[in-house]
Design a protein around this motif. Structure first.
Motif, PDB file in Angstrom:
ATOM      1  N   UNK A 186      59.266  67.253  47.952  1.00  0.00           N
ATOM      2  CA  UNK A 186      58.724  66.691  46.715  1.00  0.00           C
ATOM      3  C   UNK A 186      57.210  66.652  46.776  1.00  0.00           C
ATOM      4  N   UNK A 187      56.534  66.753  48.010  1.00  0.00           N
ATOM      5  CA  UNK A 187      55.099  66.891  48.315  1.00  0.00           C
ATOM      6  C   UNK A 187      54.650  68.329  48.515  1.00  0.00           C
ATOM      7  N   UNK A 188      55.743  69.304  48.412  1.00  0.00           N
ATOM      8  CA  UNK A 188      55.308  70.641  48.596  1.00  0.00           C
ATOM      9  C   UNK A 188      55.254  71.246  50.172  1.00  0.00           C
ATOM     10  N   UNK A 189      56.027  70.346  50.985  1.00  0.00           N
ATOM     11  CA  UNK A 189      55.791  70.684  52.470  1.00  0.00           C
ATOM     12  C   UNK A 189      57.280  70.817  52.781  1.00  0.00           C
ATOM     13  N   UNK A 190      58.240  71.133  52.256  1.00  0.00           N
ATOM     14  CA  UNK A 190      59.761  71.130  52.904  1.00  0.00           C
ATOM     15  C   UNK A 190      59.644  72.050  54.023  1.00  0.00           C
ATOM     16  N   UNK A 191      60.356  71.499  55.238  1.00  0.00           N
ATOM     17  CA  UNK A 191      60.506  71.981  56.372  1.00  0.00           C
ATOM     18  C   UNK A 191      61.774  73.001  56.472  1.00  0.00           C
ATOM     19  N   UNK A 192      62.450  72.783  55.348  1.00  0.00           N
ATOM     20  CA  UNK A 192      63.885  73.529  55.311  1.00  0.00           C
ATOM     21  C   UNK A 192      64.825  73.062  56.434  1.00  0.00           C
ATOM     22  N   UNK A 193      65.074  71.769  56.682  1.00  0.00           N
ATOM     23  CA  UNK A 193      66.141  71.561  57.733  1.00  0.00           C
ATOM     24  C   UNK A 193      67.237  71.879  57.260  1.00  0.00           C
ATOM     25  N   UNK A 194      67.880  72.182  56.109  1.00  0.00           N
ATOM     26  CA  UNK A 194      69.055  72.632  55.614  1.00  0.00           C
ATOM     27  C   UNK A 194      69.208  74.157  56.160  1.00  0.00           C
ATOM     28  N   UNK A 195      68.502  74.638  56.560  1.00  0.00           N
ATOM     29  CA  UNK A 195      68.553  76.194  57.080  1.00  0.00           C
ATOM     30  C   UNK A 195      69.178  76.076  58.620  1.00  0.00           C
ATOM     31  N   UNK A 196      69.072  74.930  59.424  1.00  0.00           N
ATOM     32  CA  UNK A 196      69.527  74.628  60.671  1.00  0.00           C
ATOM     33  C   UNK A 196      71.069  74.571  60.897  1.00  0.00           C
ATOM     34  N   UNK A 197      71.336  74.509  62.044  1.00  0.00           N
ATOM     35  CA  UNK A 197      72.909  74.494  62.408  1.00  0.00           C
ATOM     36  C   UNK A 197      73.348  72.883  62.129  1.00  0.00           C
ATOM     37  N   UNK A 198      74.696  72.742  61.367  1.00  0.00           N
ATOM     38  CA  UNK A 198      75.161  71.549  61.309  1.00  0.00           C
ATOM     39  C   UNK A 198      76.632  71.949  61.852  1.00  0.00           C
ATOM     40  N   UNK A 199      77.338  70.705  61.710  1.00  0.00           N
ATOM     41  CA  UNK A 199      79.019  70.835  62.056  1.00  0.00           C
ATOM     42  C   UNK A 199      79.576  69.772  61.662  1.00  0.00           C
ATOM     43  N   UNK A 200      81.014  69.790  61.855  1.00  0.00           N
ATOM     44  CA  UNK A 200      82.125  68.818  61.775  1.00  0.00           C
ATOM     45  C   UNK A 200      82.335  68.558  63.161  1.00  0.00           C
TER      46      UNK A 200
END
Length: 692
Positions: A186-200
């Protein structure tokens, strides 16, 4: 015809977009936009970009679409006033405080609502119109039937994203990057953590939050027929060659009223993609097929070399002009040129002589005037009068053509006459001295027990669906009010049920509505609810507080991305709340990752997403079969009451999500200085650390 809006992260990208047919570009000037890592333009570069675009018949939109603190607003006001003076055609905004500031400093500058405002239904669009905005960029999650519904009824223009990266979360509602990394989207500096690995199951072994790129290249005619005014290409962080490739393909398809060819689709994919493209949201067909990651491959050198050639080797003759010429005896030759907007430039040259051999013809004059190569202009029409028996050097005609076109270029680059004003923050209000009252919000009706109500919270907020299903909860002991939580997202096709439930709970005597999106405010207000703003409204500064007060809000929840000193500095013209306990919401998702995992609805079970560091993030159901990602750690401030009691709050809110009824009582007692409970692991949130 659809307006084609292209990204421009540099002056080279401006040229790439315009030479390949963009009708407008959007770019950053100053540090207050949603892509602060892009190369933002200096004042000289911005002026040059506006001039370059206006000469070629294109528009320039300034991105001012981030949340700003009180201390940043004066500097942003300077940028906005300068941009308006320099000829920007519109400004994109997220923050209602910025909207209020723009009315003061640049009242003639057109305002567009950024997708960061999370406007996704007709009431949200109407609210934007009431705020003075001329266009809304809709949320990218909407299906075509919902886009069409809005377009057919909207009082202002509608813009949709048609190509580029898709966020997993509704734009403007994502706090993942700021909470876990201190860099706010919201301040223009998203680090895009959603593009990293996650899992169940405790293993981070997949990419359940990384969507493929969007491409609606095959639906351009449909979008035009639906009433969409503008299609937007994403990519201010991408290289100019990418901008050239994508803009060129979309521009040709729109101009020729067709869809891209298979070869062009392959070129789009070669330029950039994440394992292909998706139209899942647009086609209302969600699921695991929408996900993908960027695979590093060979650079498409030939494609990019050809793309560079489009903007480095001359001018695309974009602007159709009409030439006028008059060659008469004993009079200086007259040459004029007229552009599509009606500007006319006339020049005169030498007097023609009597012809001794080959007299000048109309065809010869038209031929010389039509030689506009190397300029942005193409000769579209000719109005030429040549009387017989006269002679004139062709070089003289060429010189007149150049002089006329130079004059037209100067005229087209002239700056508009606009008003500017000074920014006045306004009078400050003294902060409250008394300690804040306690408010509570729950996710489930079962969390509201007699034991919890006996503790005397001022307000207990219950989700609309839960309260409608448990009408007995509308009654509370004296001193405690029950409020209803409206969904942060409700599409127009969900409105009938939502309105029915709202009428139901209003009839039960519930008078307070917690509103987290502009699109829900009108419905609640019309039914007589007292409007209370939730965190989804992103209240970040004093001007936003004043604007929401003007819209009729009685209280507001201040952003949890602010530090305590910044919260204290906000002039509180209405009552303000602050979340002081709970698992902060990090993402609101349209695509159900629970169903993607199991193939079926499994909301009632425990669903926990694990990141590569082992942190565990609960995933819970949100209204409308959506998902909400919660923080792995609990925000806990019961032992820091001295800090937040000094910032002038009306209320502190306990945000109960995963807690059992017994835990809710335990936590509330601790915040009322009864007992010594504390969580095993906790976070202080962002209240003590800087957020970029």
């Amino acid at each position: 015809m659809l307006e084609l809006l292209a990204p421009a992260g540099s002056m080279e990208a401006v040229a790439a977009a315009i030479q390949n047919g963009a009708d407008a570009v959007y770019l950053g000037y100053g540090d207050f936009n949603a892509r602060r890592n892009a190369k933002n333009f200096s004042e000289e570069e911005f002026a040059a970009a506006v001039s370059y675009c206006h000469v070629r018949g294109a528009k320039v939109y300034l991105t001012l679409n981030t949340l700003l603190t009180d201390r940043e607003l004066p500097r942003a006001a300077e940028f906005a006033a300068q941009a308006s003076t320099l000829g920007a055609d519109a400004v994109l905004v997220q923050d209602l405080g910025v909207v209020r500031m723009l009315r003061q400093v640049a009242p003639d500058l057109t305002v567009h609502a950024s997708t960061q405002m999370t406007i996704h239904n007709l009431d949200g669009v109407k609210m934007a119109a009431d705020l003075g905005m001329r266009r809304v960029v809709l949320s990218r999650e909407l299906s075509r039937d919902q886009i069409e519904y809005i377009c057919q009824r909207s009082p202002i223009e509608i813009e949709v994203f048609a190509h580029g990266a898709l966020c997993m979360c509704y734009s403007g509602q994502c706090f993942l990057s700021s909470i876990i990394g201190g860099r706010s989207g919201n301040r223009g500096l998203c680090a895009q953590p959603c593009r990293l690995k996650y899992g169940w199951g405790g293993k981070a072994d997949s990419y359940p939050l990384s969507l493929k790129d969007l491409s609606l290249a095959g639906y351009l005619r449909q979008l035009r027929k639906m009433g969409v005014a503008c299609v937007k290409l994403e990519g201010r962080m991408k290289r100019p060659e990418y901008v050239a490739v994508v803009t060129g393909i979309f521009s040709r398809a729109i101009r020729e009223d067709r869809e891209p060819t298979p070869e062009e689709i392959n070129q789009l994919q070669a330029a950039f993609s994440r394992q292909g493209f998706t139209q899942g949201y647009y086609l209302d067909n969600q699921g695991g097929h929408m996900f993908g990651v960027r695979e590093e491959g060979k650079e498409p050198r030939e494609l990019f070399a050809a793309a560079r050639n489009t903007y480095q080797s001359g001018e695309a003759q974009r602007v159709p002009v009409t030439f006028y010429a008059m060659v008469r005896p004993n009079e200086p030759v007259q040459v004029g040129v007229k552009d599509p907007e009606g500007r006319v430039v006339t020049v005169s040259g030498q007097t023609p002589e009597e012809a001794h051999t080959r007299p000048l013809t109309t065809e010869a004059v038209e031929k010389q005037l039509s030689r506009t190569g190397g300029t942005p202009y193409r000769a579209d029409r000719m109005r030429v009068l040549v009387e017989e028996g006269l002679s004139l050097p062709l070089a003289a005609l060429n010189a007149l053509r150049r002089e006329a076109l130079d004059g037209l270029t100067h005229a087209r680059a002239e700056l508009p006459q606009r008003r500017t004003g000074a920014y006045h923050p306004g009078a400050r209000y003294e902060n409250r001295k008394e300690p804040p009252v306690l408010t509570i919000s729950v996710r489930k009706a079962g969390q509201v027990t007699p034991e919890l109500l006996e503790l005397g919270p001022a307000l207990v907020y219950i989700p609309l669906e839960e309260l409608a299903a448990h009408p007995e909860l509308a009654q509370a002991p004296e001193g405690t009010a029950i409020g209803v939580i409206l969904p942060r997202v409700a599409w127009d096709r969900e409105f009938p049920q939502m309105l029915q439930q709202l009428e139901q709970v209003r009839a039960l005597g519930v008078a307070d509505a917690l509103v987290g999106n502009l699109g829900m405010a009108a419905a609640a207000k019309e039914l007589g609810f007292t409007l209370r703003g939730d965190f989804g409204l992103e209240v970040y500064n004093t001007q936003a507080v004043k604007e929401f007060k003007r819209l009729g809000f009685a209280s507001l929840t201040l952003s949890f991305e602010l530090k305590f000193p910044q919260l204290r500095d906000i002039s509180k013209t209405v009552d303000t709340e602050l979340i002081t306990y709970g698992r902060l919401p990090l993402m609101l998702m349209e695509n159900c990752i629970i169903k993607n995992r199991t193939g079926q609805c499994n909301c009632q079970n425990e669903n926990v997403l694990t990141d590569r560091k082992g942190a565990k993030f609960p995933v819970v159901k949100a209204p409308g079969c959506r998902n909400e990602l919660l923080n792995s750690q609990i925000l806990y401030l019961a032992d820091k009451q001295a800090d937040y009691r000094r910032i002038g709050l009306w209320a502190q809110r306990l945000l109960f999500t995963m807690e059992s009824p017994q835990e809710c009582v335990q936590v509330a007692k601790r915040y009322l200085d009864q007992g010594d409970w504390s969580p095993r692991e906790y976070t202080r949130g962002l209240y003590y650390r800087d957020v970029e």
